[in-house]
Design a protein around this motif. Sequence first.
Motif, short mmCIF file in Angstrom:
data_model
loop_
_atom_site.label_atom_id
_atom_site.label_comp_id
_atom_site.label_asym_id
_atom_site.label_seq_id
_atom_site.Cartn_x
_atom_site.Cartn_y
_atom_site.Cartn_z
N THR A 257 -1.61 44.65 123.53
CA THR A 257 -0.79 43.87 122.61
C THR A 257 -1.59 42.84 121.83
O THR A 257 -1.09 42.29 120.86
N ARG B 216 7.54 51.94 121.12
CA ARG B 216 6.55 50.86 121.26
C ARG B 216 5.69 50.71 120.00
O ARG B 216 4.50 50.42 120.09
N LEU C 50 3.99 49.03 116.96
CA LEU C 50 3.55 47.70 116.59
C LEU C 50 3.18 47.70 115.11
O LEU C 50 2.51 48.62 114.62
N ARG D 52 3.33 42.97 115.90
CA ARG D 52 4.69 42.70 116.36
C ARG D 52 5.41 43.99 116.69
O ARG D 52 5.23 45.02 116.04
N GLN D 53 6.24 43.93 117.74
CA GLN D 53 7.02 45.08 118.16
C GLN D 53 8.10 45.37 117.12
O GLN D 53 8.84 44.49 116.72
#
Length: 741
Positions: free
Chosen positions: A276, A551, A553, A557-558
């Motif tokens: 992440t 998931r 990104l 950001r998700q």
Amino acid sequence: MGKSRWQVLGKPSRVDNCGTPRGPRRTRAAVLLTALVATLVGPALTVPAAAASAVRTAARSWIPVAPTVPDTTPAVSALDPPGGNIAGGTRVLVTGRFLTGASSVFFGGVRGTDLYAASDTRLWVTAPPRAGTGRVNIRVFSLYGRSPRDSPVDFRYMASPVLSKISPTSGSDDGGALVTIDGAELSGTSRVMFGRVSAAVVSVSSDRVQAIAPAQPRPGPVDVRLTTLGGTTAALPAGRFGYADTPVLTDLSPTTGPFSGGTVVTIRGSHLDGVTEVDIGGVPATALTMVSSRELRVTVPPRASLGRVGIQVKTASGGTAQLVGAGGFDYRQPPPARKSPGHGYWPLGLIGLLSWSVWFVRRFLSRHFYRPVVNGYRTTTSVVVPVYREEPEVLERCLRTWLRENPTEVILVVDDRDDYLLEHLRRLDLDRVRIVEWRHTGKRGALGVGLRQAVGEVVLLTDSDTEWRPGLLASMQMPFVDPTVGGVGSRQHVYLPQSSILRRIAYWMLNSRYLDYVPAMSRRGGVACLSGRTAAYRREVVVPLLPALERELFLGRQCVAGDDGRLTWLVLAAGYRTMHQDTAQADSMFPADVHAFVKQRMRWSRNSYRCYLTALSQGWLWRQPFITQVTVLQILLTPFSMGAAIFYGGRWIHEMGWPAVAVVLGWAVAGRAIRATSHLTEHPREIVLAPVMALTIALIALPIKLWAAVTMNKQGWLTRYEGERVQGQAEIGVVEHAGHL
């Protein structure tokens, strides 16, 4: 054995079995005889002085003193364990003294069971049950007495501990995550187990325990269990902690770049799909793009000094990995001198020529070269519907149109907190309808839940406020006769458009899209977005793509919304074709007030920018048909082309005055009408909306697209909602006389 019970004053003497003092036999016998004679004869008998003195001495020596008795009263000094469950049954070791003859042990006045005295200082007993929690005094009863009421140790009764949740619910298999465990009756927690590994306990209170997750030999879920004096918590789903693979970094490419930043680097390794954040020299990198579990890309941040710095990646589960030393990134060259870009003017005519040329080609292909697929292909079908706070009447109306098409099954993924809607659905008790209760976190997650449970070869994803026209399901299956087809879209209509001016505007734009834009892209199997209101996918194609859908990104950001565009491009990137089936038609609810209308358009614009920019950056766009490439690029450039047109139009008005106003406004209205030729052919009376459409494009659509481009990474789902239910989605009041509209 012990001290004698009698002690003669003066000199100690022995005692006989009756407690009588014994001295030298002759002396004591003579004294006794003399005393007896004196008593019987009386004062007439003359006793020698020596004998009288001996009598007095002997009498004094026979005065008894209080006996010294040894203290054999039982006493309690310790308990192990010091407490147990209120249900009783705890085997307790009592430590003390004089316990050999113990006959009973009382816990707050209640007799324990299975007493066994192991020695004079230790005995075992089973604690009896008790109605409530608290401390009770322990007393031991024996043949020699009872232990004091104020025993220095108490036995503590506790209720069984209960675990309700843990946070976080996942972590690295290297351990180290601080896990908060919430529940009840947790006081006195002595042990926390993660699977079979004991954790270090940080803090304990009655309703919360914090522990450090230990390392595990392999990734996967484990049960978290706590042990107190009251027992051990049960293994529950709420107490499952998932261990994730720790990422591993192997190499970086390129390894050098300017300290002004901006270099796009590729990081390779393993288990990177959960990353992440990427830090380069301690500064977060930007534009994190997950290519696969073994590769990701980021943009290097700027740095004030030259030199090689390390790279560190972090996962949501707490795992980290580093590239340091020669494996890091080397900031080498100074930033190049920047030149002020020249702001040339784009001739308004060139902008118009390009825009109108694209529109004409696309409409020509749609009208003259597109044909829907027609055949007899049929297969098993599953209908998956995410449902979040929908009006029950709306959902029921749409549900009956889906069932009318006779699918294999209908899966409703419903928010488990919506008791009102769930009760309504249970009362319907419809065949082939499965209700999946799920705590909604977004539409993507709801789709993933439904897709994984679907059994049909073809899965249709539809919105909860979309109803199908007859024949939709059969038409949607026909293109799948071609094994290269991965997804099929339907033609969308606005439900009761005449009920609101905003719904008429929405239908103008929507119908123009499905008449002039989408069919042209479908000819070569490159529809850029299969609308989520109703789209069909080959299940074996999309199920492996669900992790990338759930998931995603974008700029770190998700992503929450934009599921339809994302899923379409994942199918295209996998090498499959996406088609449009004009004969499969559906009606969807659209908002009727300005606020909801603007928010819906804003959400759709943001989704489009994120989706198409991702397709562009990943190179997926260049593998699609040319007409699809042009359409996507035109959408991305729309804010600039529209802005340039308005800018030059305003400049011309400023220079030419009111005549220019008339020309600009006239062309704006005429242009809207020309571009909506296909829509107006079907609904000629809508021509009166042309001025309104021109104003909508200039005053609403353009500002929305500009602001959406600036804020495209703002995430959200169901922005058209307000209050408890879907705003604007209740049954329209004009339904009862819809036939007159």
